[in-house]
Design an enzyme around this catalytic site. Sequence first.
Site, PDB file in Angstrom:
ATOM      1  NE  ARG A 178      -5.833  15.303 -24.592  1.00 11.77           N
ATOM      2  CZ  ARG A 178      -5.620  14.559 -23.507  1.00 11.77           C
ATOM      3  NH1 ARG A 178      -5.873  13.251 -23.551  1.00 11.77           N
ATOM      4  NH2 ARG A 178      -5.185  15.097 -22.391  1.00 11.77           N
ATOM      5  CG  ASN A 218       1.032  12.803 -22.512  1.00 11.58           C
ATOM      6  OD1 ASN A 218       0.223  13.543 -23.053  1.00 11.58           O
ATOM      7  ND2 ASN A 218       2.339  12.915 -22.696  1.00 11.58           N
ATOM      8  CG  HIS A 239     -11.371  20.572 -26.558  1.00  7.11           C
ATOM      9  ND1 HIS A 239     -10.990  21.219 -25.406  1.00  7.11           N
ATOM     10  CD2 HIS A 239     -10.364  19.690 -26.847  1.00  7.11           C
ATOM     11  CE1 HIS A 239      -9.804  20.756 -25.017  1.00  7.11           C
ATOM     12  NE2 HIS A 239      -9.414  19.832 -25.881  1.00  7.11           N
ATOM     13  CG  HIS A 262      -0.998  15.649 -25.817  1.00  5.12           C
ATOM     14  ND1 HIS A 262      -1.039  15.365 -24.463  1.00  5.12           N
ATOM     15  CD2 HIS A 262      -2.012  16.519 -26.044  1.00  5.12           C
ATOM     16  CE1 HIS A 262      -2.036  16.026 -23.902  1.00  5.12           C
ATOM     17  NE2 HIS A 262      -2.651  16.721 -24.851  1.00  5.12           N
TER      18      HIS A 262
END
Length: 319
Positions: free
Chosen positions: A62, A94, A193, A66
Amino acid sequence: MASYISYTCTVLTLLLIFCVQSEAKLSSKFYDSTCPNALTKIRTVIRTAISRDRRMAASLIRLHFHDCFVQGCDASILLNDSCTITSEKNAAPNMNSVRGYRVIDNAKSQVEKICPGAVSCADILAVAARDASVYVGGPSWTVKLGRRDSTTANLSLANTQLPGFGDSLDTLISLFSTKGLSARDMVALSGAHTIGQAQCFTFRTRIYSDASDINAGFATTRKRKCPAYAGNATLAPLDLVTPTSFDNNYFKNLIKKKGLLASDQVLFSGGCTDSIVDEYSKNRTKFESDFAAAMIKMGDISPLTGSKGQIRKLCYAVN
């Protein structure tokens, strides 16, 4: 005349070098001569971190994601606040959510010991995501290297260009499209996920909605640890079945209306991505192949190369 020709050749040579540097391409062999043991050193740090905290695998994937969605894959997400930097760590998607900064700092420290000033934080992020996937049973892929680190961050873009847990399918497709990623890439990347956890506040509305797109029993189970008016930071696994193993159960869950986040379930909600979810639920090999390809594609988002950016000595601060 001779001196003029010599001067002209020198100028042309310098221009050629500049063009090559400006248009440098990423390569899996980028550090073969400058730091041949870099990837081994990074892998050791990542494996140690995940062995201590299994959840860290999802966090590192992740973190790379990001980073790439804001200014490109340039390690801008790692920068702390300073006199000249407003950190992306403070962005809503975040803050108190993204993890793994210290793991990357540790990997950078270990690499700096053997090859000072050679390996970028942006490349360490990309390698860490691949190694994290492999450690928990996910696919591997060849990481292209040669990114350089940004000297800026962009809080505003972090707040607007990162996908949200309540986004609609159209919004998600649009966000990914602006980064050069297709709807299939988006569904494949969402498959990350299959590991990791989410905080209660990100799925509370969904489990208390009594909507037709959520399995009633699943909602009841999730309510036990996510009260209607408390426990915002309480964690729940994104995949209740195999939460620490990288597989295709995430997609099977969506078909059963057991997606934890609204942005998960919209991938199988009568829209254009239903067929992709169905395909991945039946074919783990195809999902993992597409996930690896999408991660490579994501890693190509606007990298800084050649003479652009810098190789930071510390991932959290510009030189």
